[in-house]
Enzyme design. Structure first.
Site, PDB file in Angstrom:
ATOM      1  N   GLN A   1      -7.208  -5.824  -1.550  1.00  0.00           N
ATOM      2  CA  GLN A   1      -7.753  -4.762  -2.097  1.00  0.00           C
ATOM      3  C   GLN A   1      -6.619  -3.984  -2.623  1.00  0.00           C
ATOM      4  O   GLN A   1      -5.395  -3.832  -2.233  1.00  0.00           O
ATOM      5  CB  GLN A   1      -8.763  -3.993  -1.417  1.00  0.00           C
ATOM      6  CG  GLN A   1      -9.861  -4.677  -0.987  1.00  0.00           C
ATOM      7  CD  GLN A   1     -10.937  -3.867  -0.200  1.00  0.00           C
ATOM      8  OE1 GLN A   1     -11.049  -3.976   0.825  1.00  0.00           O
ATOM      9  NE2 GLN A   1     -11.793  -3.135  -1.007  1.00  0.00           N
ATOM     10  N   HIS A   2      -7.060  -2.960  -3.524  1.00  0.00           N
ATOM     11  CA  HIS A   2      -6.478  -1.560  -4.004  1.00  0.00           C
ATOM     12  C   HIS A   2      -5.011  -2.033  -5.076  1.00  0.00           C
ATOM     13  O   HIS A   2      -4.706  -1.126  -5.609  1.00  0.00           O
ATOM     14  CB  HIS A   2      -5.527  -1.060  -2.976  1.00  0.00           C
ATOM     15  CG  HIS A   2      -6.756  -0.586  -1.823  1.00  0.00           C
ATOM     16  ND1 HIS A   2      -7.937  -0.297  -2.058  1.00  0.00           N
ATOM     17  CD2 HIS A   2      -6.589  -0.894  -0.449  1.00  0.00           C
ATOM     18  CE1 HIS A   2      -8.622   0.088  -0.739  1.00  0.00           C
ATOM     19  NE2 HIS A   2      -7.793  -0.224   0.096  1.00  0.00           N
TER      20      HIS A   2
ATOM     21  N   ASP B   1     -10.975  -8.379  -0.015  1.00  0.00           N
ATOM     22  CA  ASP B   1     -10.681  -9.455   1.199  1.00  0.00           C
ATOM     23  C   ASP B   1     -11.787  -8.961   2.284  1.00  0.00           C
ATOM     24  O   ASP B   1     -12.501  -9.913   2.854  1.00  0.00           O
ATOM     25  CB  ASP B   1      -9.280  -9.426   1.662  1.00  0.00           C
ATOM     26  CG  ASP B   1      -8.893  -7.937   1.697  1.00  0.00           C
ATOM     27  OD1 ASP B   1      -9.348  -6.969   1.648  1.00  0.00           O
ATOM     28  OD2 ASP B   1      -7.217  -8.059   1.971  1.00  0.00           O
TER      29      ASP B   1
END
Length: 468
Positions: free
Chosen positions: A69-70, A227
């Site tokens: 992520q991110h 995830d």
């Protein structure tokens, strides 16, 4: 047989599983490494996916990607990457996150807006860092994607010079800092705030069972997700379950039926991959605490575990604060790991080894406490990730968390969740197909929580002495 594939594009590697769409049985799998570092060329993820899936996808009917992520993937108008992707664990954006919090009016304003408070990890903080340090690259940025968005786009045939509309899902979008799980909408005003007036195009947000499109060869491509949402889907978690993932980073997350709001900002009010919500607390340090301690002591992980069993609970007063790469929860991006309570009788490899296990799990116990502020107390904790394969981890976790601990069969649950999502998009229906993971061990919480409370009290004492 109808078959589906799931991809786990994590920080360290790309893993691919091919499953029976009806039962979830894994038929074949592959893996390829990712480059090290906190910024990576997105093309390296695509190369790893192609390597990991070599010979696996013939005849596969659908595929989905669950990704770290991110991470910030910036593309220009031609679909060319503007710079290497900034990953979640790049902490250069810590000051940018602090500035954004102040500019909107404090943590509560962000929680009300998007369910999460900006930290260095979140995409929105990386956008601010980029625009302040690399304005010429910010000016070139026409599209902002996340890692899973990029791979889904590439699977559909997107590439430099061929720009398809990128897509994402609500689970991954909820980790950007500019999409609201509560309303299901982008906050373009927050995007512009972070990017100092720039408003690049954002991916279309798909529903949990929607298809993003097809590969050039005709394979259906599902929405994909982040995830942690992928792991939750792969584990088929229900109310009362809390998952603690002990990978490179550590996470604690649960399923909720409504958007969660934590005024402190410690709990990220994310969405999940089923249409529900996934309140989550993340730490930067988990399994790496054990591998780094093993390196310090010059032993392998199996020997580290054996050493730790030769020290009593509490490690004779030795405490490890496991902030090796700074920390996200608690928010200490500039912190470092430290050992406390070193006395002549306690300075032994066994006590340091035990302190590593306890320090890692005390940090996650604090995360579990934070999660308990917005969801009901867990009836059990599911331990997953590389470090969960250690019997000692489950034993100490039950002691420190004081809750029953279940360890599912070791498996690639992020990739399995992506494969289950692909099966859902392919087969249809109101719910994903019923795939149930198997349990390999269950450790009951001790009847008395005295030892666990003592371990945590010493840990908190050391943290307060150093960080207040």
């Amino acid at each position: 047989m109808t078959t589906v594939a799931g991809v786990d594009s994590s920080t360290q590697s790309c893993k691919v599983v091919v499953c029976d769409a009806d039962s979830g049985a894994i038929l074949r799998r592959g893996q390829a490494a990712h480059p090290d570092g906190t910024e990576v060329a997105p093309s390296a993820w695509w190369d790893a996916l192609r390597t990991a899936s070599t010979g696996l996808l013939d005849g596969v009917d659908a595929i989905a990607v669950a990704g770290q992520q991110h991470g910030l993937v910036a593309l220009d108008t031609e679909g060319t990457t503007v710079r290497d992707a900034l990953l979640w664990n790049d902490t250069r954006s810590a000051a940018a996150a602090e500035d954004l919090i102040t500019e909107l009016g404090g943590p509560r304003a962000w929680v009300d807006a998007v369910g999460s408070v900006p930290l260095a990890a979140l995409t929105i903080a990386k956008l601010r860092w980029m625009t302040d340090h690399e304005p010429e690259l910010a000016d070139r940025t026409a599209h902002v994607l996340l890692p899973h968005d990029y791979l889904t786009w590439r699977l559909r045939g997107g590439e430099s010079g061929r720009v398809l509309e990128p897509t994402t899902d609500r689970g991954d979008a909820s980790g950007t800092g500019y999409w609201s799980p509560g309303t299901g909408c982008y906050r373009h005003d927050l995007l512009a705030l972070a990017f100092r007036g720039r408003t690049p195009a954002l991916p279309r947000v798909l529903g949990p069972a929607d298809a993003a499109g097809r590969t050039p060869a005709g394979m259906l491509v599902a929405a994909g997700t982040g995830d942690n949402a992928g792991a939750a889907l792969g584990l088929d978690i229900v109310a009362g379950d809390v998952v603690i993932s002990l990978g490179t980073s550590g996470t604690a997350f649960a399923r909720a039926d409504s958007a969660c709001v934590d005024p402190s900002g410690a709990v990220a009010g994310f969405a999940d991959a089923t249409g529900a919500f996934l309140p989550l607390v993340c730490t930067l340090n988990a399994a790496r605490v054990l591998t780094s301690t093993a390196d310090l002591l010059g032993v392998d992980l199996a020997t580290l575990e054996t050493l730790a069993t030769h020290a009593p609970p509490g490690a004779d007063g030795v405490v490890l604060l496991p902030y090796l790469c700074g920390e996200r929860t608690p928010n200490l991006p500039r912190a470092a790991g430290s050992l406390h309570g070193l006395r002549p009788g306690a300075m032994r490899p066994a006590t340091v080894a035990r302190a590593a296990f306890e320090g890692m799990l005390c940090n996650l116990a604090d995360a579990l406490d934070r999660l308990g502020d917005v969801v009901a107390a867990p009836r059990r904790v599911l331990l997953i990730g590389g470090a969960a394969r250690s019997p000692l981890v489950a034993e100490i976790a039950a002691q420190i968390f004081h809750v029953d601990v279940t360890v599912p069969e070791p498996n690639e649950y992020v990739a399995l969740g992506a494969a289950r999502q692909a099966a859902w998009a392919l087969l249809g229906g109101a719910q994903p197909p019923a795939w149930h993971p198997r349990t390999v061990s269950e450790t009951a919480a001790p009847s008395d929580d005295l030892i666990g409370r003592q371990i945590r009290a010493e840990y908190h004492r050391a943290r307060l002495a150093l960080y207040g």
